[in-house]
Write a protein that holds these residues in place. Sequence first.
Motif, short mmCIF file in Angstrom:
data_model
loop_
_atom_site.label_atom_id
_atom_site.label_comp_id
_atom_site.label_asym_id
_atom_site.label_seq_id
_atom_site.Cartn_x
_atom_site.Cartn_y
_atom_site.Cartn_z
N LEU A 50 5.93 -4.60 -18.94
CA LEU A 50 6.71 -4.92 -17.74
C LEU A 50 8.00 -4.11 -17.72
O LEU A 50 8.38 -3.55 -16.67
N LEU A 51 8.68 -4.01 -18.86
CA LEU A 51 9.88 -3.19 -18.94
C LEU A 51 9.57 -1.72 -18.69
O LEU A 51 10.33 -1.01 -18.01
N ALA A 52 8.43 -1.26 -19.24
CA ALA A 52 8.03 0.13 -19.02
C ALA A 52 7.76 0.40 -17.54
O ALA A 52 8.15 1.44 -17.00
N LEU A 53 7.09 -0.55 -16.88
CA LEU A 53 6.79 -0.39 -15.46
C LEU A 53 8.05 -0.40 -14.62
O LEU A 53 8.20 0.41 -13.70
N LEU A 54 8.98 -1.30 -14.93
CA LEU A 54 10.23 -1.38 -14.17
C LEU A 54 11.03 -0.09 -14.30
O LEU A 54 11.64 0.38 -13.33
N ASN A 55 11.03 0.51 -15.49
CA ASN A 55 11.76 1.76 -15.69
C ASN A 55 11.06 2.95 -15.07
O ASN A 55 11.66 4.04 -14.97
N SER A 56 9.80 2.77 -14.66
CA SER A 56 9.03 3.87 -14.08
C SER A 56 8.99 3.84 -12.56
O SER A 56 8.48 4.78 -11.94
N ILE A 57 9.49 2.76 -11.95
CA ILE A 57 9.40 2.61 -10.50
C ILE A 57 10.09 3.76 -9.77
O ILE A 57 9.59 4.28 -8.75
N ALA A 58 11.24 4.18 -10.30
CA ALA A 58 11.98 5.26 -9.63
C ALA A 58 11.16 6.54 -9.55
O ALA A 58 11.29 7.31 -8.60
N THR A 59 10.30 6.77 -10.54
CA THR A 59 9.46 7.97 -10.55
C THR A 59 8.49 7.96 -9.38
O THR A 59 8.25 9.00 -8.75
N PHE A 60 7.92 6.79 -9.07
CA PHE A 60 7.02 6.69 -7.93
C PHE A 60 7.74 7.06 -6.63
O PHE A 60 7.13 7.62 -5.71
N VAL A 61 9.01 6.74 -6.56
CA VAL A 61 9.77 6.95 -5.33
C VAL A 61 10.15 8.42 -5.14
O VAL A 61 9.98 8.99 -4.06
N VAL A 62 10.67 9.06 -6.19
CA VAL A 62 11.26 10.39 -6.03
C VAL A 62 10.25 11.53 -6.18
O VAL A 62 10.54 12.66 -5.76
N ARG A 63 9.11 11.28 -6.76
CA ARG A 63 8.15 12.38 -6.95
C ARG A 63 7.49 12.77 -5.64
O ARG A 63 6.96 11.93 -4.91
N GLN A 64 7.52 14.07 -5.34
CA GLN A 64 6.92 14.61 -4.13
C GLN A 64 6.28 15.96 -4.45
O GLN A 64 6.52 16.55 -5.51
#
Length: 269
Positions: free
Chosen positions: A109-123
Motif C-alpha cells: 500500500l505504501l509502495a502504491l501510494l508513492n507510485s501514484i504520482a508516476t501514473f499522473v506525470v508520465r506521458q
Amino acid sequence: MLGVPGNIAVILLKPNWKKMSSMSRSLMLNLAISDLICLLTLPPWIYNLLHSWIFGVVSCKLLSGLVYCSVYGSQFTVTAVSVQRYLVVVHRVDCKRVRKRVLLGLLWLLALLNSIATFVVRQVKTDQKLKRCQPIYSSDSQRAALLLTEAMVGFASLSLVAFSYFSLHRKVSQGAFFNNRQITRLVTCIIVCFVVLWVPYHVINLLGVAAICLQNDILLKFCRNAWNVTGALSFVNSCVNPLLYAFTSEKMCSVFQKKDPEQQNSRNL
C-alpha cells in the motif's frame, strides 16, 4: 539475464529458508517477487532508450507505475527485513505476533501510494521525431516536489537499514557472539551494496531539486544525464538482492545459533 533467473530461483527453490521464521520467509519471497517484477519491465525501457516508445500512452503510464511500485516494494521490504532482524536480535522481540498479510499489505500500500504520482506525470512525448515515455510536469514546483519526496523516502529507508544493521553488528560484536568475521563481512556487504546502489540516485534527485530552484540549466542537464546511470544502478540492486538476502541468510542464522545457542529467539531471523 542475471536478476530474472536469480529471483525466479529464490521463488521456486527457497534456498536455506528452513531455519527462518514464517515472517522472514514471507519477506524474502516478497522481496524476490518485487525485484522480479521490476526487472521484467526492463525490455520496454531498453527499447525506449535505443529506438522509440511504440507501446502507447496507457502502457507508458502502467509500466512506469509498475516499475516504481515494485522498486518501492523492494525498498520497503529490505527495510522491513532489516528492522525485523534488529528487533529479534537486539531487543528479543517476538515478531511471530505480527500478521504477515497485514505487514505485506501495508508495504505494498505504501509502495502504491508513492507510485501514484508516476501514473499522473508520465506521458509519451515526441522528441526529434522519436517518441519517448518520460515524465511531463505541469510546473517546476511539481517537479521539485516529486523529486524531493522521492529522495526523502529513499533516504529514510536507507537510514533505517543502516541503523538496524549497525546496531545488529554492535550487538554481535559486543555480546555473546564476539567478533565474528563472517557476520562482519555479511553485514558490511549488505549495507555497502544497498548504499552504493541507491545513494547516487537520491543524491542526483536532490541536485535536481537544487537545479530547479536555482534555475541552473547546466546542473539540470547534468542531472538528466546522470539519472540514466543512477537509475541503472537501482536496477542492479534488484539483481544482487537474492544473493545478499536469500542465499546468505542460513549463514547468519547458523552463526547466531552456533555462537549463542541459549538465545533461542535468534531462530526468528
